[in-house]
Structures are given as C-alpha cells and as structure tokens.
Write a protein that holds these residues in place. Structure first.
Motif, PDB file in Angstrom:
ATOM      1  N   PHE A 203       0.413   3.830   1.922  1.00  0.00           N
ATOM      2  CA  PHE A 203       0.676   3.042   2.866  1.00  0.00           C
ATOM      3  C   PHE A 203       2.014   2.067   2.867  1.00  0.00           C
ATOM      4  O   PHE A 203       2.221   1.416   1.957  1.00  0.00           O
ATOM      5  N   ASP A 204       2.883   1.902   4.007  1.00  0.00           N
ATOM      6  CA  ASP A 204       3.911   0.977   4.043  1.00  0.00           C
ATOM      7  C   ASP A 204       3.405  -0.299   4.725  1.00  0.00           C
ATOM      8  O   ASP A 204       2.144  -0.567   4.905  1.00  0.00           O
ATOM      9  N   GLN A 205       3.985  -1.114   4.913  1.00  0.00           N
ATOM     10  CA  GLN A 205       3.662  -2.332   5.291  1.00  0.00           C
ATOM     11  C   GLN A 205       3.366  -2.610   6.683  1.00  0.00           C
ATOM     12  O   GLN A 205       2.494  -3.658   7.040  1.00  0.00           O
ATOM     13  N   GLY A 206       3.715  -1.514   7.416  1.00  0.00           N
ATOM     14  CA  GLY A 206       3.232  -1.669   8.894  1.00  0.00           C
ATOM     15  C   GLY A 206       1.814  -0.893   8.928  1.00  0.00           C
ATOM     16  O   GLY A 206       1.493  -0.753  10.205  1.00  0.00           O
ATOM     17  N   GLY A 207       1.181  -0.514   8.099  1.00  0.00           N
ATOM     18  CA  GLY A 207      -0.089   0.349   8.006  1.00  0.00           C
ATOM     19  C   GLY A 207       0.239   1.730   8.255  1.00  0.00           C
ATOM     20  O   GLY A 207      -0.859   2.432   8.571  1.00  0.00           O
ATOM     21  N   ASN A 208       1.341   2.052   8.113  1.00  0.00           N
ATOM     22  CA  ASN A 208       1.548   3.596   8.377  1.00  0.00           C
ATOM     23  C   ASN A 208       1.497   4.545   7.089  1.00  0.00           C
ATOM     24  O   ASN A 208       1.514   3.771   6.157  1.00  0.00           O
ATOM     25  N   ILE A 222       3.100   8.619   9.296  1.00  0.00           N
ATOM     26  CA  ILE A 222       2.015   8.895  10.063  1.00  0.00           C
ATOM     27  C   ILE A 222       1.312   7.525  10.538  1.00  0.00           C
ATOM     28  O   ILE A 222       0.904   6.733   9.887  1.00  0.00           O
ATOM     29  N   ALA A 223       1.273   7.333  12.062  1.00  0.00           N
ATOM     30  CA  ALA A 223       0.872   6.135  12.799  1.00  0.00           C
ATOM     31  C   ALA A 223      -0.802   5.859  12.337  1.00  0.00           C
ATOM     32  O   ALA A 223      -1.270   7.005  12.264  1.00  0.00           O
ATOM     33  N   PRO A 224      -1.453   4.768  12.681  1.00  0.00           N
ATOM     34  CA  PRO A 224      -2.576   4.626  12.441  1.00  0.00           C
ATOM     35  C   PRO A 224      -3.097   5.584  13.553  1.00  0.00           C
ATOM     36  O   PRO A 224      -4.619   5.786  13.502  1.00  0.00           O
ATOM     37  N   ASP A 225      -2.631   5.743  14.747  1.00  0.00           N
ATOM     38  CA  ASP A 225      -3.330   6.564  15.655  1.00  0.00           C
ATOM     39  C   ASP A 225      -3.202   8.184  15.372  1.00  0.00           C
ATOM     40  O   ASP A 225      -3.373   9.089  16.060  1.00  0.00           O
TER      41      ASP A 225
END
Length: 753
Positions: A203-208, A222-225
């Motif tokens: 995971f990156d720092q943006g939660g992706n 890949i985004a959380p959605d």
C-alpha cells in the motif's frame, strides 16, 4: 622481392607490416573499480558504489535449529510483528519459523502445503500465511495453533497485505484476482486483472493498493473503491517486488526476458483438502496450473529457483534480466538499476529509506544509491536472497534459498572485515614483483594485506600459505612463491566507535615466463592462387604507437603478436604457389618465420625464406621439378626477446603437388562415311587429366568427354564425329587440361569432300 635458396627459386614475399614489440614485459594487475572489487569475496566488508572497500554492517546468521535440521531449500517470505518477532515461510515443507527478538528461532507452524509464499501480521500481531499450490490462507494464533482463514478457488496465493484500515488483501495466480477478505471464509473480488498472476502487493501512503503482475509486467495502482490505473508498463515480464519509501517514492523490481512467454505445464490433480469457498469470479478461462520450481515436483526436486510465478519457459537456461525502477510521486519513472545476469528476488528499505535489493546468483545484498550505482553490502554463500524485510529499529533480515538460511544485518558497522580478491591468472608460471595499495586509514584503524599463490585456478590445499602481512602500501616485494595464480587478502579493522578505513586500490606486478609460439595451421593455396595487397594499409591504433614497456590488466586470451593485415584480393598467376598459416604467441611477442622445403623423396630440408613477419608466403613453382613437396614453418619470438631467451615452434604442411608439365596430346582424323571421325589420346606425367575440348577451324572450343566417360586418370582417350563439313581443308585442335591447370594441345589437318 626475389630471394634464392639452395636451388634456384624466385620467391614472391608479400608485404608485411611492422608491429609494436611486446616482449615478456612486466604486467600490472590492479583492482580499483566497483566492477573489479565485486568479483571478490567480501566478509564483513562492503564494496561501496564509488569503488572502494569499507567495513560493512555486521551480517549475523540467526540460529534456528529446526531450520537446520530440515535443510529447508527455499525461504520465500518474511514478516515482523509489533514486538520485533520475525516469521519466515519456506518450502518444500510449507513450514513457518519464528525468531523472537534477541532469542533463538524455532518451528512455529506446519501448513501441510508445499510452500508458504506470503506472510503478514495484523494490528493485533496475529499471523496470516498464504500457501501454494493448495491456495489457502491460514490464521495462526500461537505455536501449532492455526486454522484455514480462507481458501479460494485459485491454487496460488503469491502475496498478502493489510490496508491502513486493517483489511486483508490477497494476490492470486491462475486468474490474476486480488481478493479483499473481511472475515473468515468471506471474500470479495477487489480487482480482476487481465493477467494470469498478480505476484506482489503493498500500500502507498494514500491507501492505494500497488500490485505487480506476471505476464505483461504491469504495476497497477488501485484506489480503495477498486478503480485501477496502470502506474507503469515494464518491458520485462514480471513485476515481482514493490516498496514505498516515506516520501512516497515507489521502487519496483521486474524480471524476465523481453517478449518471454510463460509456458505452463499440463494440469495436475487437485490436492485433497477441506471444501473451498467460492467467491464471485470472472468468466475468463482458468489457465493450467504453474510449476513452482523445486516444489511441485516433490521434496527431492532440483533446487533451482526462479522468481517467476509461472516458471521459465522450456529451453531457457540463462538467468533472466532484471531491473529496478524508481517511480516519483509525479509519475516519473527512471530505471535505477539493471543487470543482464543478476536477478532481483526481493526489495526492502533500509533505515535511511534507501532501496535494498536481494539478488542471485550468487546471493547478494545491494543498497541502490543512484543510477546504475550500488553498494554491495554482502555476498552470501547461498544462491539467492529471496526475501528482505526491515525489522524494528535499524535491523534488516535477509532470507536465502539454495539453501535456506536467515541473516540479520546489524545497523552497527562491524569492527573487522576481510576481503578475498579474485585470483589473478598470469597464464603461466610467473615471477611476482611488488604489491602496493592505496587506502584511507583513520587514526587507530588498520588495513592489512597478505598474498598466496598456486597453480590451480581455485585455491586449495596445494596453494602456499598466506604470506606475512605486507607493511608498506607504497610497495613490498611479494614473498609468495612463483606460480601461475595469485590471490591477495585484505583485512580492515577499526577501533571501537572509530571510523572505518577504506581500501581504494591494490596492484600486483609480475613477470610471466616466456612461452613458445603456437602454430595452429598451415594451408597450401590452390595452384596459381595468390593474394595481391592493395597499396594502402589500415591506420594503426594509437595505443600501438605508445610506449608499452609494462602492460596493465591484460586480457586472459592470447595477445595479438602478428602485424595487422593489409587489404588484399586473390588473383591467379600461372606457376605460383602460396602458403598461409595461423600463429600466435601466449606472451604477445612479435614472431618471425623461416620456411624450408623438401620433396617427398628427399631427407634434408632446404631454405625457402627467412625472417618473414607475415604469416603468408608465395613462390614461383616453375623453378622446381614436378613432384610432391612439403614446407616447414619455423616460428620464433626472437624479435621480442634478448639473445638466448627466444622460444621456437615448428609445423610441417601436408604434401602438395608441384606439376608444371602440360599433358601431351596426339590427334588423328579419318573418314567415316560422309563424316570425319576424330580420335585423340592424352597423357600427363602426374595428372590426373581434368577436361578436354576441341575446336574446328579456330571456332569455339567444345567440351568432349573421354571414351570411358570419366576424366580421372593420367591417360585418357577421346573419340568424336564431325558432321556436315564443307568441302576443303579443315583443322581440328584438341586441348587437354590437367588437374593443376596445365594445358597441352594437339591438332590434325584433313580434307573433306
């Protein structure tokens, strides 16, 4: 240019070019670059990116008795919990080992599967393990206490990762699906890629979620959605490792030849096990299962490791190419490091946030410090470093394969370290001169250098003992005995808390023994074929014009000892014969050649030419009686060596035929009805006769076959008819040529009615 031997000979010697004289001169063998030092064996020493030896972080093997007892060949995965406890997953036995901080390790859990490819711990320090080829995720709460947490249809689970919210994600193979697993036995398809295998997650720092694939070598964000974008499309086949530093910079490793396509084996039966959960899936066909090298073929399988999820294609024997990419937050991608021979199996970040790569083969740990620059922290005795992970504080752990071992890289620089140089091959028994080095030695630190020699390429018990320590960095006489091979050892030491010394370069001078020339081949050209040199020569290399009294780090192959060749073409000159030969000198000396000849019926050799520099000679054979002859080539390196120290070599050609006498031809013509019958006989002293032709009244020559149909002997007979002749006088000429191109002719004149 003409020359005369014991018999009258007109010799044609084609132009030779003078070359630089090498002689047996001292050679200086120096190690001073990163590439030089990387060929040796550091132990407690590091090869810095700038090309110097320094003390390295202490590398300590962890004591895990159960691992040593099982001789686990592969260690695939590691994770560290909040207490600093290290967990290691292996294969072929599918076992998990536990190493509490500061204590010895032990066997923690046995999955019953063949390989544990991924480990992860949640916020409560509960351990999760993913296996292959049964494709199960275990939740392990204590020693020998665990249960199947989730078992998808997919047989291969390559990676696990917990999101910042504590949600578990699993990357799988066969259909390239990433699952989100909220609870035991429940999972959702978070992302369905177009690849067969997703092999790395973080995971990156943006939660992706960052995911690397095998096949096209894609790195997804890949985004959380669940919405995905391709962050990078590698030119290599598989993105097998990915990490993110505190500044948001992504580092990804890729392996596999360009255009390489995985070739899965035939399907194998599904192993027995509990009933498996069935999550929502895509409609894409399921590919055949893949081979896990050294695992699916059984516990006695060959110990060959590949980081590819699908294994190497049939027939690929060389290691795949690998690269490490840096992807900045703005999306800029640069290739940080690449290799045509070394494979990156694992990536981690050191305490300073720098990427550290675990590679093979052999197993190396490298800190990547810049574009194509790395510091070699350690070279392990095992073949591959298949897992790297940072521990608590400043610690880092490295797990290896072939065989399975676990090491801890202590953040504190060791107080001592040694380095064994690669062996210097002098090509022959040599006298060793002086050894010198350049070093930076702070107060209280030491650099100690010693040497040993031997005549086997790999040091063994037949080598000399290590010499006493050389004390003068500006140059000390090597005390090791004369031999073909030499190796030096450097020991670096610093006082407690003091600065590390650095060794910048080491040089050893030696004088090789003079070796005789090598004559490989003598060829006799076909009759009449000689080489005509064009009136210009290649411009000499600038290095050939320079003083070469001492050679520096020569190549191990034979040195060029002959002058460069002039541009040339092949021409035909009747009566000429030519020879050429291949010669080289192991010391790179300039060679000179004497030629002698004799007929097969003679016992003594006669001089043909002397002091040639070119490996080619042409002569006029019409000065010789017909017969079989041989030529002897005598090579010497006298032009490059003092009197009395030259070496020689000789080789004799195969016998070759000298035949300058044309065939004799007798021709008769008689009437045969309205036509004329022409009969001819031809004989040659040495033969055989090659062809015959006739011409009527100075017309075009027409081929004619012998009566027996084959031209293969020294005497042939011919018969042919001349028809539809005009009335009057006619002349027929029969021309016969032997195998060496000599031509004789005969004629008959007759009158036709």
């Amino acid at each position: 240019m003409a020359s005369r031997a014991a018999v009258p000979l007109i010799a044609l010697v084609l132009l030779a070019i003078p070359a630089a004289t090498f002689a047996v001169s001292p050679v200086l063998w120096t190690l001073e670059t990163f590439e030089d030092f990387e060929k040796g064996k550091p132990d407690g020493a590091a090869v810095a990116a700038g090309g110097e030896l320094i003390l390295a972080p202490a590398l300590r093997p962890l004591k895990i008795a159960a691992l040593e007892q099982t001789s686990e060949p592969f260690l695939w995965s590691q994770t560290v919990d909040g207490k600093g406890t290290l967990y290691i997953g292996g294969g072929n036995g599918g076992r998990i080992y536990r190493v509490p901080r500061g204590a010895a390790g032990s066997l923690y859990y046995e999955t019953g599967d063949l390989a544990v490819h991924a480990l992860a711990v949640d916020k409560s320090d509960v351990l999760y393990a993913a296996t292959s080829p049964q494709g199960k995720i275990y939740r392990i709460t204590g020693e020998a206490k665990g249960e199947v947490f989730y078992a998808p249809e997919d047989r291969y689970i390559w990676a696990l990762a917990f999101s910042p919210k504590g949600e578990l994600y699993a990357a799988t193979g066969e259909r390239g699906i990433i699952y989100k697993i909220p609870a035991k036995g429940k999972a959702d398809v978070f992302f369905d890629s177009e690849e067969f295998h997703v092999v790395s997650l973080t995971f990156d720092q943006g939660g992706n979620l960052l995911a690397g694939t095998d096949g096209k070598g894609l790195l997804y964000r890949i985004a959380p959605d669940g919405r995905a974008t391709v962050l990078y499309d590698s030119r290599l086949r598989e993105v097998n490792a990915v990490v993110v530093d505190p500044k948001g910079v992504i580092y990804a490793a890729a392996i596999g030849q360009e255009g390489e396509i995985s070739v899965p084996p035939p399907p194998q039966p599904q192993p027995p096990g509990p009933e498996r959960e069935t999550p929502p899936t895509s409609n894409r066909p399921v590919p055949p299962p893949v081979v896990i090298p050294g695992i699916e073929s059984g516990t006695t399988a060959t110990v060959t490791v590949t980081a590819s999820a699908a294994g190497p294609p049939s027939g690929v024997s060389s290691l795949p190419r690998s690269e490490v990419y840096r992807i900045d937050p703005d999306g800029t991608v640069t290739t940080l490091w690449s290799s045509q021979s070394e494979v990156v199996y694992s990536l981690a970040l050191d305490p300073s946030g720098r990427p550290v790569a675990g590679t093979g083969e052999p197993g190396r740990v490298r800190v990547l410090v810049g574009a194509q620059q790395s510091t070699l922290l350690a070279k392990l005795p095992e073949s591959q470093v298949t897992s790297l992970i940072s521990g608590q504080g400043q610690q880092m752990f490295a797990a290896s394969s072939n065989v399975g071992r676990v090491y801890m890289l202590d953040p504190a620089t060791g107080e001592t370290g040694t380095y064994l140089s690669p062996t210097c091959d002098a090509q022959t028994i040599s006298k060793w001169g002086r050894i010198s080095w350049r070093a930076s030695v702070p107060t209280g630190a030491r650099v100690e250098v010693a040497s040993r020699t031997g005549n086997s390429s790999i040091p063994d018990s037949t080598w000399s003992d290590w010499s006493s320590i050389y004390t003068n960095p500006d140059g000390s006489a090597v005390s090791s005995p004369s031999a073909r091979f030499l190796q030096w050892r450097a020991r670096l030491a610093r006082p407690g808390g003091g600065a590390s010394p650095s060794l910048l370069a080491v040089s050893v001078a030696y004088l090789p023994s003079n070796l005789p020339p090598i004559l490989k081949r003598i060829s006799v050209e076909p009759p009449g074929i000689v080489r005509e040199r064009l009136p210009y020569a290649a411009e000499p290399d600038a290095q050939e014009l320079a003083f070469t009294g001492i050679r520096v780090n020569p190549d191990t192959g034979a040195l060029t000892s002959q002058p460069p060749q002039l541009s040339e073409k092949r021409i035909f000159v009747r009566g000429m014969r030519a020879l050429d030969w291949d010669a080289e000198d192991p010391n790179g000396d300039v060679l000179s050649f004497d030629l002698a000849f004799k007929s097969e019926s003679e016992s003594s050799w006669k001089p043909l030419a002397k002091a040639l520099r070119d490996s080619y000679f042409g002569f006029d054979s019409t000065q010789l009686p017909d017969g079989l002859y041989r030529v002897r080539v005598d090579a010497t390196d006298a032009p490059s060596n003092p009197a009395g120290q030259a070496k020689t070599a000789s080789q004799t050609s195969d016998p070759f035929l000298v035949d300058n006498t044309p065939p004799t031809v007798q021709v008769t013509a008689r009437k045969a009805g309205k036509d004329m019958m022409v009969e001819a006989s031809a004989t040659d002293t040495l033969g055989p006769i090659a062809r015959a032709e006739y011409s009527l009244d100075a017309g075009r020559f027409v081929p004619v076959a012998p009566i027996d149909g084959v031209s293969d002997s020294r005497a042939e007979s011919y018969s042919f008819s001349l028809v539809s002749l005009r009335a009057g006088e006619h002349t027929v000429i029969v021309k016969v040529t032997d195998l060496l191109g000599n031509t004789g002719a005969g004629k008959a004149t007759f009158t036709s009615d």
